[in-house]
Write an enzyme that holds these catalytic residues in place. Structure first.
Site, PDB file in Angstrom:
ATOM      1  N   GLU A   1      -2.709   6.276  -7.862  1.00 36.96           N
ATOM      2  CA  GLU A   1      -3.647   7.237  -7.251  1.00 36.96           C
ATOM      3  C   GLU A   1      -3.615   8.552  -8.002  1.00 36.96           C
ATOM      4  O   GLU A   1      -2.549   9.045  -8.381  1.00 36.96           O
ATOM      5  CB  GLU A   1      -3.274   7.460  -5.780  1.00 36.96           C
ATOM      6  CG  GLU A   1      -4.210   8.425  -5.057  1.00 36.96           C
ATOM      7  CD  GLU A   1      -3.956   8.470  -3.551  1.00 36.96           C
ATOM      8  OE1 GLU A   1      -3.720   7.397  -2.942  1.00 36.96           O
ATOM      9  OE2 GLU A   1      -3.977   9.583  -2.995  1.00 36.96           O
TER      10      GLU A   1
ATOM     11  N   ASN B   1      -9.973   0.257   1.375  1.00 33.84           N
ATOM     12  CA  ASN B   1      -8.868   0.141   2.330  1.00 33.84           C
ATOM     13  C   ASN B   1      -9.313   0.472   3.752  1.00 33.84           C
ATOM     14  O   ASN B   1      -9.911   1.530   3.992  1.00 33.84           O
ATOM     15  CB  ASN B   1      -7.762   1.137   1.964  1.00 33.84           C
ATOM     16  CG  ASN B   1      -6.967   0.714   0.752  1.00 33.84           C
ATOM     17  OD1 ASN B   1      -7.333  -0.216   0.053  1.00 33.84           O
ATOM     18  ND2 ASN B   1      -5.869   1.408   0.502  1.00 33.84           N
TER      19      ASN B   1
ATOM     20  N   ASP C   1       0.856  -1.183   0.000  1.00 33.85           N
ATOM     21  CA  ASP C   1       0.000   0.000   0.000  1.00 33.85           C
ATOM     22  C   ASP C   1       0.903   1.248   0.000  1.00 33.85           C
ATOM     23  O   ASP C   1       1.945   1.259   0.664  1.00 33.85           O
ATOM     24  CB  ASP C   1      -0.846  -0.064   1.289  1.00 33.85           C
ATOM     25  CG  ASP C   1      -1.922   0.992   1.355  1.00 33.85           C
ATOM     26  OD1 ASP C   1      -2.412   1.428   0.303  1.00 33.85           O
ATOM     27  OD2 ASP C   1      -2.287   1.364   2.501  1.00 33.85           O
ATOM     28  N   HIS C   2       0.509   2.273  -0.716  1.00 30.92           N
ATOM     29  CA  HIS C   2       1.261   3.533  -0.755  1.00 30.92           C
ATOM     30  C   HIS C   2       2.763   3.350  -0.920  1.00 30.92           C
ATOM     31  O   HIS C   2       3.566   3.840  -0.112  1.00 30.92           O
ATOM     32  CB  HIS C   2       0.989   4.381   0.510  1.00 30.92           C
ATOM     33  CG  HIS C   2      -0.411   4.883   0.571  1.00 30.92           C
ATOM     34  ND1 HIS C   2      -0.867   5.943  -0.178  1.00 30.92           N
ATOM     35  CD2 HIS C   2      -1.481   4.439   1.270  1.00 30.92           C
ATOM     36  CE1 HIS C   2      -2.158   6.136   0.062  1.00 30.92           C
ATOM     37  NE2 HIS C   2      -2.565   5.228   0.928  1.00 30.92           N
TER      38      HIS C   2
ATOM     39  N   HIS D   1      -9.754   4.740  -0.564  1.00 29.93           N
ATOM     40  CA  HIS D   1      -8.884   4.768   0.619  1.00 29.93           C
ATOM     41  C   HIS D   1      -9.633   5.464   1.758  1.00 29.93           C
ATOM     42  O   HIS D   1     -10.681   6.069   1.546  1.00 29.93           O
ATOM     43  CB  HIS D   1      -7.594   5.540   0.303  1.00 29.93           C
ATOM     44  CG  HIS D   1      -6.602   4.742  -0.490  1.00 29.93           C
ATOM     45  ND1 HIS D   1      -5.340   4.456  -0.029  1.00 29.93           N
ATOM     46  CD2 HIS D   1      -6.700   4.148  -1.699  1.00 29.93           C
ATOM     47  CE1 HIS D   1      -4.700   3.734  -0.932  1.00 29.93           C
ATOM     48  NE2 HIS D   1      -5.500   3.543  -1.961  1.00 29.93           N
TER      49      HIS D   1
ATOM     50  N   HIS E   1      -7.379   9.588   5.136  1.00 29.13           N
ATOM     51  CA  HIS E   1      -6.837   8.550   6.019  1.00 29.13           C
ATOM     52  C   HIS E   1      -7.000   8.954   7.481  1.00 29.13           C
ATOM     53  O   HIS E   1      -6.952  10.137   7.800  1.00 29.13           O
ATOM     54  CB  HIS E   1      -5.347   8.333   5.729  1.00 29.13           C
ATOM     55  CG  HIS E   1      -5.080   7.792   4.366  1.00 29.13           C
ATOM     56  ND1 HIS E   1      -4.482   8.532   3.378  1.00 29.13           N
ATOM     57  CD2 HIS E   1      -5.335   6.576   3.811  1.00 29.13           C
ATOM     58  CE1 HIS E   1      -4.365   7.789   2.282  1.00 29.13           C
ATOM     59  NE2 HIS E   1      -4.882   6.611   2.513  1.00 29.13           N
TER      60      HIS E   1
END
Ligand code: 13P
Length: 278
Positions: free
Chosen positions: A134, A228, A82-83, A206, A178
């Site tokens: 993204e 997510n 992820d990321h 996300h 987030h």
């Protein structure tokens, strides 16, 4: 069940008009809890870890455990970076057997994001792995204290981005962030709908922690196929630990460990139920 490509799970979600949960993990208890929930719900799952989390949960320890848990699970499991922020980390994750990687180039200028994403697609291709990118800026920040200002994905640019890069799935920014939302977010479903109409690529949401069941369902109806969840699982584990130490007569690791796994299991299971539209 084998460790499988994320692309295959996304196709399954598309066919079933649902979303697959991508659950962040930071230790063994989180892996055990997440896989147990997926097995009990008899549904595929994605186990993921973000590059910035690796200062607490080193990749050389987490990766073999995540891949091994996927290989021995009774349901299909994809293991995802992820990321991903650096090509170095992305390459290492692929070498460890991750079946998908995300390049987060969302803070880069559009053309640079395209170029770097293309580079990641070429790397992932060598392993048959799936790529997520993204576009737009999701609020907050995964694994950091910096807070990014939300910038919604431009639907026209999303089409151009997907055509030029050939990514397998695209994380969109529609007012999501987030971490724990200070107030209930107002997600821009009008923007999501516009993206969904233009782009055939599966979409990723996300910042799942704190989004309501109704919002999840709406997002799924508009093409979101991967959702997510991180903070809710980390909080569930931390809160359970606090409760355990406050109430246990004689705290010990051997009862604390399953309690931690159980807290994550409950959170993951509750989210899976919503994502399956059950
Ligand atoms: P939350 O921490 O808000 O659940 O977001 C998770 C996420 O999007 C990980 O990339």
């Amino acid at each position: 069940m084998p460790l499988i490509k994320m692309k295959d799970i996304l196709s399954w979600a598309e066919e079933n008009n649902c979303a697959v949960g991508a659950f962040s993990v930071g230790n063994m208890e989180m892996v055990i809890g997440a896989v147990k929930a997926a097995e009990e719900m008899n549904t595929p799952i994605i186990l993921q870890i973000a590059e910035k989390r690796m200062k607490h949960s080193p990749l050389h320890l987490m990766a073999p455990m995540m891949v091994s848990a996927a290989k021995s699970a009774k349901v299909p499991v994809a293991v995802h970076l992820d990321h991903g922020l650096t090509i170095g980390c992305i390459k290492t994750a692929l070498e460890y057997g991750f079946t998908s990687v995300m390049l987060d180039g969302s803070l880069l200028p559009f053309e640079e994001n395209i170029e770097l994403t293309k580079q990641v697609c070429a790397e992932a291709d060598k392993y048959g792995a799936t790529v997520e990118a993204e576009l737009g800026v999701v609020g907050g920040n995964e694994g950091d204290t910096a807070v990014h200002k939300i910038q919604c994905t431009d639907p026209g640019k999303a089409l151009e981005f997907c055509e030029k890069t050939g990514v397998d799935c695209l994380a969109v920014a529609i007012g999501n962030a987030h971490g724990n939302y200070p107030v209930l977010p107002e997600l821009r479903f009008d923007v999501l709908e516009d993206i969904y109409q233009k782009v055939k690529t599966p979409l990723v949401l996300h910042g799942g922690t704190g989004i309501t069941d109704e919002m999840f369902r709406k997002a799924i109806s508009l093409g979101v196929r991967k959702i997510n969840i991180a903070t809710a699982s980390f909080d569930a584990l931390a809160n359970k630990t606090k409760e355990y130490t406050a109430t246990a007569d004689k705290p010990d690791y051997f009862t604390l460990s399953p309690a931690m796994a159980d807290a994550v299991y409950e959170n993951v299971k509750n989210h899976i139920k919503i994502f399956l539209n059950k």
